[in-house]
Scaffold this motif. Structure first.
Motif, PDB file in Angstrom:
ATOM      1  N   GLU A 149       0.838  -1.196   0.000  1.00  0.00           N
ATOM      2  CA  GLU A 149       0.000   0.000   0.000  1.00  0.00           C
ATOM      3  C   GLU A 149       0.871   1.244   0.000  1.00  0.00           C
ATOM      4  OE1 GLU A 149      -2.252  -0.474   3.547  1.00  0.00           O
ATOM      5  OE2 GLU A 149      -0.640   0.244   4.875  1.00  0.00           O
ATOM      6  N   VAL A 150       0.323   2.331  -0.498  1.00  0.00           N
ATOM      7  CA  VAL A 150       1.047   3.598  -0.541  1.00  0.00           C
ATOM      8  C   VAL A 150       0.880   4.321   0.787  1.00  0.00           C
ATOM      9  CG1 VAL A 150       1.214   5.866  -1.640  1.00  0.00           C
ATOM     10  CG2 VAL A 150       0.783   3.831  -3.041  1.00  0.00           C
ATOM     11  N   ARG A 151       1.990   4.836   1.301  1.00  0.00           N
ATOM     12  CA  ARG A 151       1.967   5.636   2.517  1.00  0.00           C
ATOM     13  C   ARG A 151       2.703   6.951   2.284  1.00  0.00           C
ATOM     14  NH1 ARG A 151       2.988   1.444   7.605  1.00  0.00           N
ATOM     15  NH2 ARG A 151       1.151   0.123   7.228  1.00  0.00           N
ATOM     16  N   GLU A 152       2.558   7.852   3.234  1.00  0.00           N
ATOM     17  CA  GLU A 152       3.177   9.165   3.108  1.00  0.00           C
ATOM     18  C   GLU A 152       4.518   9.233   3.835  1.00  0.00           C
ATOM     19  OE1 GLU A 152       0.526  12.134   4.576  1.00  0.00           O
ATOM     20  OE2 GLU A 152      -0.511  12.353   2.652  1.00  0.00           O
ATOM     21  N   SER A 153       5.358  10.149   3.376  1.00  0.00           N
ATOM     22  CA  SER A 153       6.577  10.504   4.099  1.00  0.00           C
ATOM     23  C   SER A 153       6.829  11.987   3.834  1.00  0.00           C
ATOM     24  CB  SER A 153       7.775   9.672   3.643  1.00  0.00           C
ATOM     25  OG  SER A 153       8.207  10.079   2.358  1.00  0.00           O
ATOM     26  N   ASN A 162       4.834   8.808  -1.303  1.00  0.00           N
ATOM     27  CA  ASN A 162       5.953   8.229  -2.042  1.00  0.00           C
ATOM     28  C   ASN A 162       6.519   6.976  -1.386  1.00  0.00           C
ATOM     29  OD1 ASN A 162       7.052   9.424   0.185  1.00  0.00           O
ATOM     30  ND2 ASN A 162       8.673  10.519  -0.889  1.00  0.00           N
ATOM     31  N   VAL A 163       5.801   6.422  -0.414  1.00  0.00           N
ATOM     32  CA  VAL A 163       6.257   5.228   0.287  1.00  0.00           C
ATOM     33  C   VAL A 163       5.367   4.043  -0.087  1.00  0.00           C
ATOM     34  CG1 VAL A 163       6.617   4.153   2.541  1.00  0.00           C
ATOM     35  CG2 VAL A 163       7.096   6.585   2.219  1.00  0.00           C
ATOM     36  N   VAL A 164       5.994   2.932  -0.425  1.00  0.00           N
ATOM     37  CA  VAL A 164       5.252   1.698  -0.678  1.00  0.00           C
ATOM     38  C   VAL A 164       5.517   0.758   0.497  1.00  0.00           C
ATOM     39  CG1 VAL A 164       4.959  -0.315  -2.152  1.00  0.00           C
ATOM     40  CG2 VAL A 164       5.369   1.935  -3.173  1.00  0.00           C
ATOM     41  N   HIS A 165       4.513   0.445   1.229  1.00  0.00           N
ATOM     42  CA  HIS A 165       4.647  -0.466   2.371  1.00  0.00           C
ATOM     43  C   HIS A 165       4.226  -1.862   1.941  1.00  0.00           C
ATOM     44  CE1 HIS A 165       4.641  -2.003   6.437  1.00  0.00           C
ATOM     45  NE2 HIS A 165       3.424  -2.465   6.248  1.00  0.00           N
ATOM     46  N   ILE A 166       5.208  -2.773   1.896  1.00  0.00           N
ATOM     47  CA  ILE A 166       4.940  -4.169   1.549  1.00  0.00           C
ATOM     48  C   ILE A 166       4.670  -4.903   2.852  1.00  0.00           C
ATOM     49  CG2 ILE A 166       5.840  -6.253   0.458  1.00  0.00           C
ATOM     50  CD1 ILE A 166       7.625  -4.394  -1.216  1.00  0.00           C
ATOM     51  N   LYS A 167       3.473  -5.377   3.027  1.00  0.00           N
ATOM     52  CA  LYS A 167       3.023  -5.904   4.305  1.00  0.00           C
ATOM     53  C   LYS A 167       3.780  -7.156   4.740  1.00  0.00           C
ATOM     54  CE  LYS A 167      -1.516  -3.970   3.330  1.00  0.00           C
ATOM     55  NZ  LYS A 167      -2.964  -4.239   3.093  1.00  0.00           N
TER      56      LYS A 167
END
Length: 241
Positions: A149-153, A162-167
């Motif tokens: 999912e995309v997250r913020e930084s 611009n952050v991709v969090h791979i669970k």
């Protein structure tokens, strides 16, 4: 696992602590990074079930064949098992430096650099490009790393998606081997498009635009492998050598 894109079109995989520390300085060139942490004892046993569609099978087969061509060893397995087997051969047959080069060769076969250069020309470093690549990764690379999912930084005082969090990294889950993750994914990726890992719960962060640390200072190389590491169990190998 998290992927975030910073000042340029590059990627970094980090632990939450390393991620926060690295946000304090500005990257000047395209980079990517990754970091290890310890999982709970039962995490490696809680395996996800993937239902790959036609696109997933096509992409997995393409990358598997690219790795097989680079190692010079083919296998008759299919689907993701074929990719894992190809990676296992690379890990057993080559030393750590050679493994990185073999995988970079495979990535060059799978993703021709002229196409990547064209993409970079059409999408120069910008907030839009970083957010575009983050969104693109979540949509088109789940077959390789699992759901993300995309997250913020924060970037230069501004918030960006611009952050991709791979669970839970699919490759790490299938191999249960920290060494394979570092040498066949983290390090080659950092050289190819630049990334970094967090093995705390088999999650990962990729931060676009962050410079990776040298291997001598990278926390990933100081972490022991998992108790259920298949490479160590089946081949008696020292995973991080």
């Amino acid at each position: 696992m998290m992927m975030a894109q910073h000042g340029n079109n590059s990627l970094t995989l980090t632990s939450p602590y390393q991620w926060m520390m690295k946000l304090k300085h500005k990257s000047k060139s395209p980079f990517v990074v990754g970091v290890l942490a310890r999982p709970a004892e039962n995490i490696a046993q809680e395996t996800n079930v993937y239902k790959d569609n036609w696109f997933d099978h096509l992409a997995i087969n393409h990358l598997s064949k690219s790795v097989q061509a680079s190692t010079g060893h083919s296998n008759r397995k299919s689907g993701y098992e074929s990719l894992v087997e190809a990676a296992m051969v690379a890990y057993k047959e080559f030393n750590s430096n050679e493994q990185k080069e073999v995988i970079i060769q495979a990535l060059d076969r799978a993703f021709p650099r002229p196409i990547l250069m064209l993409i970079r020309t059409m999408l120069p470093p910008s907030k839009f490009a970083r957010e575009y690549f983050a969104a693109f990764t979540t949509l088109f690379f789940a077959w390789l790393v699992g759901p993300s999912e995309v997250r913020e930084s924060e970037m230069n005082g501004r918030r960006e998606k611009n952050v991709v969090h791979i669970k839970k990294c699919r490759f790490l889950e299938k191999t249960n081997c920290v060494g394979m993750c570092i040498n066949l994914c983290k390090m080659p990726s950092q050289s190819f498009i630049k990334d970094a890992f967090d093995f705390d719960d088999m999650s990962c962060e990729m931060i676009f635009g962050q410079e990776p640390p040298p291997s001598t200072d990278d926390p990933a190389f100081k972490q022991p492998c998992y108790r259920l590491c298949k490479t160590k169990q089946n081949h008696g190998m020292n995973c991080l050598s």
